[in-house]
Design a protein around this motif. Structure first.
Motif, PDB file in Angstrom:
ATOM      1  N   UNK A   1     -14.644  19.698  -1.354  1.00  0.00           N
ATOM      2  CA  UNK A   1     -14.774  18.085  -1.347  1.00  0.00           C
ATOM      3  C   UNK A   1     -14.330  17.503  -2.759  1.00  0.00           C
ATOM      4  N   UNK A   2     -13.792  16.228  -2.519  1.00  0.00           N
ATOM      5  CA  UNK A   2     -13.604  15.570  -3.456  1.00  0.00           C
ATOM      6  C   UNK A   2     -14.428  14.611  -3.981  1.00  0.00           C
ATOM      7  N   UNK A   3     -14.739  14.445  -5.257  1.00  0.00           N
ATOM      8  CA  UNK A   3     -15.610  13.652  -6.050  1.00  0.00           C
ATOM      9  C   UNK A   3     -14.696  12.707  -6.754  1.00  0.00           C
ATOM     10  N   UNK A   4     -15.300  11.292  -6.607  1.00  0.00           N
ATOM     11  CA  UNK A   4     -14.667  10.069  -7.334  1.00  0.00           C
ATOM     12  C   UNK A   4     -15.661   9.665  -8.282  1.00  0.00           C
TER      13      UNK A   4
ATOM     14  N   UNK B   1     -20.350   3.719 -15.067  1.00  0.00           N
ATOM     15  CA  UNK B   1     -19.735   4.603 -14.162  1.00  0.00           C
ATOM     16  C   UNK B   1     -20.469   4.884 -12.885  1.00  0.00           C
ATOM     17  N   UNK B   2     -19.805   5.406 -11.662  1.00  0.00           N
ATOM     18  CA  UNK B   2     -20.746   5.855 -10.453  1.00  0.00           C
ATOM     19  C   UNK B   2     -19.910   6.873 -10.106  1.00  0.00           C
ATOM     20  N   UNK B   3     -20.534   7.763  -9.333  1.00  0.00           N
ATOM     21  CA  UNK B   3     -20.116   9.093  -8.709  1.00  0.00           C
ATOM     22  C   UNK B   3     -19.756   8.832  -6.998  1.00  0.00           C
ATOM     23  N   UNK B   4     -19.062   8.999  -6.447  1.00  0.00           N
ATOM     24  CA  UNK B   4     -19.180   9.202  -4.910  1.00  0.00           C
ATOM     25  C   UNK B   4     -18.322  10.308  -4.483  1.00  0.00           C
TER      26      UNK B   4
END
Length: 238
Positions: A224-227, A150-153
């Motif tokens: 802010x939104x984190x994906x 997984x990654x987080x942007x």
């Protein structure tokens, strides 16, 4: 942060599957980080988890092997015994955690877990990640290892929610897209998105439909939104 709710997977008897690829499959982390770089998505973190069920005899061999890691701690609760290890290598660009879990109800089998993670990505980080992952697969794991990536942007002022989702959907060639919204008023989690990409072989089957990508969107206190983008399922916290 919330733990990904995996009960629906268990309830529907989903089995994680994979097929022998006709070509060498690209590491999902390489693909996901390339997508963030190409589309200028602000990467804030990444994590790869390797898991395998081994026998007690293999566990004893690993515990007694001092060449590549050393024993740190042993914890125990009513359900399991957990052994934590740390790499004996010098401080690095990435973090590597290794642990083994013995379920008391089934002491003959041990769950072996290695977690590699970092908060940045460049050529040096990729080289260290590739070497570390290769060493783990060659020296620690056997043949039935499962990998979860997984990654987080994070959304910034220049890239909005719609643009991020469009970039991810197009870059991953997503199909079978399903969305699930969190109706809990106080929850930071906004939405879960499920889909299937032909880029990777591992998948789970739900009502006859394959899925191997999950995207969680959550709101930070700043608004802010984190994906959090994971394959084949999200097993990390977000």
């Amino acid at each position: 942060m919330q733990q990904f709710i995996i009960s629906f997977l268990i309830a529907t008897f989903i089995t994680l599957t994979g097929s022998t690829p006709a070509h060498t499959e690209i590491d999902p982390l390489h693909t996901l980080t390339e997508i963030t770089t190409t589309n200028q998505l602000p990467l804030t973190g990444w994590e790869v988890t390797l898991k395998e069920t081994i026998h007690t005899t293999d566990f004893e061999q690993i515990v007694n092997d001092k060449k590549n890691s050393y024993f740190v701690s042993r914890t125990e609760d009513e359900n399991s015994i957990i052994f934590n290890f740390v790499s004996a290598d010098k401080p690095a660009l990435i973090t590597t955690q290794k642990r083994m879990i013995i379920a008391k109800e089934n002491p003959g089998q041990v769950e072996l877990i290695a977690v590699l993670k970092g908060d940045s990505w460049n050529e040096s980080v990729q080289q260290e990640y590739d070497e570390t992952r290769k060493n783990l697969l060659n020296k620690l794991f056997h043949t039935n290892v499962k990998s979860f990536t997984c990654i987080e942007v994070i959304e910034d002022d220049t890239i909005g929610n719609r643009a991020i989702m469009e970039n991810l959907t197009e870059s991953l060639q997503l199909v079978h897209i399903e969305e699930q919204y969190d109706s809990y008023e106080m929850s930071k989690l906004k939405k879960l998105i499920y889909g299937y990409t032909p880029l990777w072989n591992d998948k789970f089957i739900l009502e006859g439909i394959p899925y191997n990508v999950q995207i969680a969107t959550a709101e930070k206190e700043s608004g802010e939104l984190v994906y959090t983008i994971g394959t084949p399922i999200l097993i990390t916290e977000y």
